[in-house]
Design an enzyme around this catalytic site. Sequence first.
Site, short mmCIF file in Angstrom:
data_model
loop_
_atom_site.label_atom_id
_atom_site.label_comp_id
_atom_site.label_asym_id
_atom_site.label_seq_id
_atom_site.Cartn_x
_atom_site.Cartn_y
_atom_site.Cartn_z
N GLY A 118 0.63 -1.27 0.11
CA GLY A 118 -0.06 0.08 -0.09
C GLY A 118 0.91 1.35 -0.01
O GLY A 118 2.06 1.27 -0.73
N SER A 204 3.04 -6.73 -3.99
CA SER A 204 2.29 -5.25 -4.29
C SER A 204 3.17 -4.28 -4.28
O SER A 204 4.23 -4.46 -5.14
CB SER A 204 1.19 -5.23 -3.29
OG SER A 204 0.32 -3.94 -3.54
N ASP A 277 -10.19 -22.97 -20.59
CA ASP A 277 -9.67 -23.96 -19.63
C ASP A 277 -8.92 -25.24 -20.25
O ASP A 277 -7.76 -25.51 -19.82
CB ASP A 277 -10.97 -24.26 -18.73
CG ASP A 277 -10.36 -25.09 -17.34
OD1 ASP A 277 -9.21 -25.67 -17.25
OD2 ASP A 277 -11.57 -25.42 -16.58
N ASP A 280 -4.75 -26.10 -21.76
CA ASP A 280 -3.48 -26.39 -21.15
C ASP A 280 -3.61 -27.94 -21.24
O ASP A 280 -2.92 -28.49 -20.29
CB ASP A 280 -3.22 -25.99 -19.85
CG ASP A 280 -4.74 -25.84 -18.73
OD1 ASP A 280 -5.31 -26.81 -18.91
OD2 ASP A 280 -4.88 -24.90 -18.16
N LEU A 282 -6.19 -29.51 -19.59
CA LEU A 282 -6.92 -30.26 -18.82
C LEU A 282 -8.14 -29.17 -18.23
O LEU A 282 -7.77 -28.00 -17.95
CB LEU A 282 -6.40 -30.55 -17.52
CG LEU A 282 -7.09 -31.32 -16.33
CD1 LEU A 282 -7.58 -32.75 -16.63
CD2 LEU A 282 -6.20 -31.35 -14.92
N ASP A 284 -9.83 -28.30 -15.51
CA ASP A 284 -9.96 -28.25 -14.07
C ASP A 284 -10.07 -26.96 -13.59
O ASP A 284 -9.93 -26.85 -12.34
CB ASP A 284 -8.30 -28.74 -13.82
CG ASP A 284 -7.47 -27.68 -14.16
OD1 ASP A 284 -7.51 -26.76 -14.95
OD2 ASP A 284 -6.13 -27.68 -13.94
N ASP A 444 -5.18 -10.12 -10.91
CA ASP A 444 -5.13 -8.93 -10.08
C ASP A 444 -5.63 -8.10 -10.49
O ASP A 444 -6.00 -7.57 -11.62
CB ASP A 444 -3.40 -8.47 -10.31
CG ASP A 444 -3.00 -7.54 -9.11
OD1 ASP A 444 -3.89 -6.90 -8.70
OD2 ASP A 444 -1.73 -7.66 -8.89
N HIS A 481 -4.85 -10.17 -6.17
CA HIS A 481 -3.69 -9.37 -5.82
C HIS A 481 -2.96 -9.90 -4.59
O HIS A 481 -3.29 -9.81 -3.54
CB HIS A 481 -4.30 -8.02 -5.31
CG HIS A 481 -3.18 -7.14 -5.13
ND1 HIS A 481 -2.50 -6.45 -6.03
CD2 HIS A 481 -2.81 -6.27 -4.07
CE1 HIS A 481 -1.53 -5.59 -5.53
NE2 HIS A 481 -1.64 -5.58 -4.35
#
Length: 562
Positions: A118, A204, A277, A280, A282, A284, A444, A481
């Site tokens: 922050g 961050s 999905d 890759d 699979l 999952d 994020d 994040h």
Amino acid sequence: MDLRSPTTLLATGAALLLAACAQTGALPRLSAASGTSLQACAELATRVKLPQTVIASAATVPAGTLAVAGQPIPEHCLVVGRMNERTSAVDGQAYAIGFQMRLPRDWNGRFYHQGNGGLDGFVANALGPVGGGGELTNALLQGFAVLSSDAGHTARQLPLFGRDPQARLDYGYAAVGTLTPMARDVIKAAYGKAPDRSYFGGCSNGGRHAMVAASRYAADYDGILAGNPGFNLPKAAVAQLYGAQQFATLAGDGDLASSFAPDERRLVAERVRARCDALDGLADGMVHDTVACRTAFNLERDVPTCTGPRVGTCLSAAQKSMLTRIFTGPNGADGAKLYSSFPFDPGIAASDWASWKFVSSITNRDPVAVAYVFQTPPAAPGVTADPRAFAMAFDVLRDGPKIFARDATYTESSMEFMTPPNVDDFGALKRRGAKMVVYHGVADGVFSSDDTAAWYGRLQATHGGDASNFARLFLVPGMNHCRGGPSADQFDMLTPLVEWVERGRPPERVVARARGAGHPVPNVDLPEGWPAARTRPLCPYPSVARYDGSGNTERAESFECR
Ligand SMILES: [Ca+2]
């Protein structure tokens, strides 16, 4: 030059070694740290005499006072102090760089500088986070001497500290430069020797601190661990204000979340999964191939457009247009993209994503950071009373350039003091054998993994197309994040970094664990049915975790980084 002097012989030897390294393309290997035991604790308060430094206390912390995931932290020495006490000529307030150090009894010979998140302003416990959520270990538990600081201002001085020019610089980079030699001296007084190896880590803004240290203080740090790094923080904050304005085109003065409701976010997440999905290998619930997903998923085509009222199974045309503007990102006054695009990832349905987009962008987070810390000149006090009004009135084309501005009082722009100089190079770090590990959650809500992936591409280009011999990036699919989201977000990136720095073994994959039901620190964002023991490899970008087609679908061993 006397060729017989030992110094000259050493220098010649070092030069020959460097020449040999240059010839073979190999980088120098840093030696491994060796540990020892704590020799002094309470005495440090009087024994350590350093310029501009007050050691307020040094005391033994009994074993078990602190714990990580139920494991007691062993007995250690807590040193509390402050540096550079001064009175501001701008606001008349007293400033200092507050810090604490936690020094383990059984020390591994290493220093860990912890970057906090922050706007800083508080001295978080110096435990040394090692990456992701629900950590089972930390640097202190692993035997590091850990430093944490408030980066030069207190919580009481948030966020108006940004009106003091020196406090701006301390927050950006100068506190780190001030603290580092002090920490080394305290360690020497406590253990009888300075640290053999030094690491800098955080997530961050802490990841930003780590990357800034890697550039500005490359000689001081051997290993850099940067999580979800806000290395373009002022730009990202401006993009947040822009995003709030887009949400407000539909939400008006109401809750920004009403413009993109939870069931609608889940709908988009489900459509992203439907397209991406299985890329890759699979299905999952995790989209590892984020690059392929960029072209495979199309918001306009893949999400139904409402023909009537919004009912959660479609998006209105206006919503699609709004989301496209936000995920594309605004252009700056020069016509180029001001910050970055954001990837579509199933993690946008999670609460942390929503909190950044709908809350932080209009409350005392992004608006006040821009108003007081990032723009030059800073705004007059009063923004905290109505940060939403500031966010809505901020004109990206008119006001955006203020993050690049400087004047007689504020002699460095926020893009200068907040971001790592020569961010596409880090050559000084590389040439002395130091290493950098970066990770970034793909979902994020505030710092885009697209920005980090684009940076890594430029870093590769700087170093002849391959920077993987000193810097590696690990994208974490689904993670928000720094933690959370539908992801395997529990991992230790510090141990592989030490292996790389001190033993020359680069991280080829890092195993991450999902925190499903039954886990000591469960992740509420996980879809039902994810076992607590699900593991996945995090892969060095641009390689992707791909299922081997036959192994146990819950185990990392069934995936290859390709
Ligand atoms: Ca998948």
